[in-house]
Design a protein around this motif. Structure first.
Motif, PDB file in Angstrom:
ATOM      1  N   ALA A 198       0.841  -1.195   0.000  1.00 44.48           N
ATOM      2  CA  ALA A 198       0.000   0.000   0.000  1.00 44.48           C
ATOM      3  C   ALA A 198       0.876   1.244   0.000  1.00 44.48           C
ATOM      4  O   ALA A 198       1.917   1.289   0.658  1.00 44.48           O
ATOM      5  N   TRP A 199       0.442   2.252  -0.723  1.00 41.08           N
ATOM      6  CA  TRP A 199       1.232   3.483  -0.837  1.00 41.08           C
ATOM      7  C   TRP A 199       1.457   4.121   0.531  1.00 41.08           C
ATOM      8  O   TRP A 199       2.501   4.719   0.781  1.00 41.08           O
ATOM      9  N   ARG A 200       0.468   3.995   1.432  1.00 43.43           N
ATOM     10  CA  ARG A 200       0.639   4.614   2.747  1.00 43.43           C
ATOM     11  C   ARG A 200       1.770   3.954   3.535  1.00 43.43           C
ATOM     12  O   ARG A 200       2.427   4.600   4.357  1.00 43.43           O
ATOM     13  N   ARG A 201       2.006   2.646   3.297  1.00 42.86           N
ATOM     14  CA  ARG A 201       3.111   1.953   3.970  1.00 42.86           C
ATOM     15  C   ARG A 201       4.449   2.284   3.307  1.00 42.86           C
ATOM     16  O   ARG A 201       5.491   2.326   3.965  1.00 42.86           O
ATOM     17  N   LEU A 202       4.418   2.509   2.005  1.00 44.13           N
ATOM     18  CA  LEU A 202       5.646   2.801   1.269  1.00 44.13           C
ATOM     19  C   LEU A 202       6.089   4.246   1.450  1.00 44.13           C
ATOM     20  O   LEU A 202       7.264   4.562   1.278  1.00 44.13           O
ATOM     21  N   ALA A 203       5.160   5.114   1.812  1.00 46.56           N
ATOM     22  CA  ALA A 203       5.454   6.551   1.841  1.00 46.56           C
ATOM     23  C   ALA A 203       6.575   6.908   2.808  1.00 46.56           C
ATOM     24  O   ALA A 203       7.486   7.675   2.465  1.00 46.56           O
ATOM     25  N   LEU A 204       6.535   6.359   4.029  1.00 40.19           N
ATOM     26  CA  LEU A 204       7.512   6.779   5.040  1.00 40.19           C
ATOM     27  C   LEU A 204       8.949   6.450   4.640  1.00 40.19           C
ATOM     28  O   LEU A 204       9.812   7.348   4.660  1.00 40.19           O
ATOM     29  N   PRO A 205       9.291   5.185   4.275  1.00 34.96           N
ATOM     30  CA  PRO A 205      10.682   4.933   3.879  1.00 34.96           C
ATOM     31  C   PRO A 205      11.111   5.735   2.660  1.00 34.96           C
ATOM     32  O   PRO A 205      12.261   6.189   2.580  1.00 34.96           O
ATOM     33  N   LEU A 206      10.194   5.959   1.725  1.00 32.69           N
ATOM     34  CA  LEU A 206      10.554   6.746   0.545  1.00 32.69           C
ATOM     35  C   LEU A 206      10.842   8.194   0.908  1.00 32.69           C
ATOM     36  O   LEU A 206      11.800   8.796   0.409  1.00 32.69           O
ATOM     37  N   VAL A 207      10.023   8.760   1.776  1.00 27.81           N
ATOM     38  CA  VAL A 207      10.238  10.155   2.182  1.00 27.81           C
ATOM     39  C   VAL A 207      11.548  10.292   2.939  1.00 27.81           C
ATOM     40  O   VAL A 207      12.312  11.252   2.731  1.00 27.81           O
ATOM     41  N   VAL A 208      11.844   9.327   3.821  1.00 28.13           N
ATOM     42  CA  VAL A 208      13.094   9.393   4.592  1.00 28.13           C
ATOM     43  C   VAL A 208      14.302   9.261   3.660  1.00 28.13           C
ATOM     44  O   VAL A 208      15.282  10.007   3.795  1.00 28.13           O
ATOM     45  N   ILE A 209      14.248   8.320   2.702  1.00 28.89           N
ATOM     46  CA  ILE A 209      15.349   8.168   1.750  1.00 28.89           C
ATOM     47  C   ILE A 209      15.515   9.432   0.917  1.00 28.89           C
ATOM     48  O   ILE A 209      16.632   9.923   0.716  1.00 28.89           O
ATOM     49  N   LEU A 210      14.409   9.980   0.418  1.00 26.91           N
ATOM     50  CA  LEU A 210      14.484  11.194  -0.393  1.00 26.91           C
ATOM     51  C   LEU A 210      15.063  12.348   0.418  1.00 26.91           C
ATOM     52  O   LEU A 210      15.905  13.107  -0.079  1.00 26.91           O
ATOM     53  N   ALA A 211      14.650  12.466   1.675  1.00 27.44           N
ATOM     54  CA  ALA A 211      15.192  13.526   2.522  1.00 27.44           C
ATOM     55  C   ALA A 211      16.695  13.352   2.710  1.00 27.44           C
ATOM     56  O   ALA A 211      17.468  14.324   2.654  1.00 27.44           O
ATOM     57  N   GLY A 212      17.133  12.119   2.928  1.00 23.84           N
ATOM     58  CA  GLY A 212      18.561  11.865   3.081  1.00 23.84           C
ATOM     59  C   GLY A 212      19.344  12.213   1.840  1.00 23.84           C
ATOM     60  O   GLY A 212      20.417  12.823   1.906  1.00 23.84           O
ATOM     61  N   LEU A 213      18.801  11.840   0.672  1.00 23.14           N
ATOM     62  CA  LEU A 213      19.476  12.141  -0.588  1.00 23.14           C
ATOM     63  C   LEU A 213      19.586  13.650  -0.804  1.00 23.14           C
ATOM     64  O   LEU A 213      20.625  14.160  -1.231  1.00 23.14           O
TER      65      LEU A 213
END
Length: 327
Positions: A124-139
């Motif tokens: 589900a996109w809601r479960r995928l959102a947090l790790p993606l946002v954290v990775i994007l923020a780190g990048l």
């Protein structure tokens, strides 16, 4: 899960080498480094093909065509456009764009698997959102902090505007698109064939890369000869032949063949959307090698960004554990 993570980590550590080689060979055009890397990859694949001769013989004509597509897009097109983008627009912005690959691939892979009806590999996109946002923020944190120190391979500040800059951004976008398409397509082929083909498939891609790279290098050399440019490359090995040949063999064997083998293994073991996030290991390795090359420690912003990248990967492990284990 653990075997897939270790394979992806190994691939990322090896792929990170290709970001430091342009610093070591600053007087060589980026497109020449792409030719050299993949010619070396192809030559090594010819030598290594004997080990996998039985598996290679079982590949169909359609398989070889697929290997050619993957080699053209994921090898030559990706690295030539990336290297050229850095030369045209300077390092910071193209590197930031390439650094978004874990996020872009994860999103595209999740969309692809959802449309294909592979429910086991979709989250589900809601479960995928947090790790993606954290990775994007780190990048973003890492790349913007690194941009303060970034120079091109020749030690000069990158282009700041004009047509060269715009062309560099367009080429960086092509590089992102190329390496978004490659891992998803490659994973689909591997997962459809079953286990045991990681090494033969890496070798097959090297075999089809060789004629493509030779033809592209010959065409570029002929074009330079016809234009008679004063800045034309000194064919075939440039001003530092031993360093050039040695580093091309290193990247051909380690980054291209062995890195592809390990990535094939990870692609077979892990869900595509999660495997896409693990390309973050390449960014981390590239940063490590760059710090070693420049002889400095990470700045505060870089250190914070690296922590965010690792945290994002760990969150991704938790999100995708049910899909990877079948539980």
């Amino acid at each position: 899960m653990l075997a897939g993570l270790l394979a992806a980590l190994g691939a990322g550590m090896l792929w990170g080498l290709v970001f430091v080689v342009p610093l070591m060979l600053g007087e060589y055009p980026g497109i020449v480094l792409a030719f050299g890397r993949y010619i070396a990859f192809g030559v090594l694949a010819v030598a290594l093909a004997w080990m996998d001769r039985a598996a290679l013989a079982r590949l169909s004509r359609a398989d070889w065509i697929e290997a050619g597509k993957l080699a053209l897009v994921g090898n030559l097109l990706y690295y030539a456009t990336l290297a050229s983008a850095i030369q045209l627009a300077g390092a910071p912005v193209p590197t930031l764009m390439i650094g978004t690959l874990p996020v872009v691939i994860a999103i595209c892979a999740n969309l692809t698997e959802r449309r294909a009806g592979n429910a086991a590999d979709v989250v589900a996109w809601r479960r995928l959102a947090l790790p993606l946002v954290v990775i994007l923020a780190g990048l973003v944190v890492v790349q913007f902090d690194s941009a303060a120190h970034a120079t091109d391979a020749g030690g000069q500040e990158g282009a700041r505007g004009g047509l060269r800059y715009v062309a560099g951004l367009l080429l960086a976008a092509v590089a992102v698109a190329s390496w978004t398409w490659y891992p998803i397509r490659n994973a689909r082929w591997l997962r459809a064939r079953g286990a045991g083909l990681a090494r033969p498939w890496a070798t097959a891609q090297g075999l089809v890369t060789l004629p493509l790279a030779l033809a592209a290098a010959a065409g570029f050399a002929l074009w330079e000869g016809a234009t008679a440019s004063a800045a034309a490359f000194e064919w075939p090995f440039g001003p530092r032949p031993l360093a050039f040949v040695g580093l091309m063999l290193l990247t051909g064997l380690a980054a291209s063949w062995l890195g592809t083998l390990l990535w094939n293994r990870a692609s077979h073991l892990l869900p595509p959307a999660f495997a896409g996030q693990l390309i973050v290991f390449e960014t981390l390795a590239a940063l490590l090698y760059a710090f070693l090359w420049y002889g400095r420690w990470p700045g505060l912003g870089e250190a914070v960004g690296i922590v965010l990248l690792v945290a994002g990967v760990l969150l991704g492990v938790r999100v995708f554990r049910p899909a990877a284990t079948g539980s």
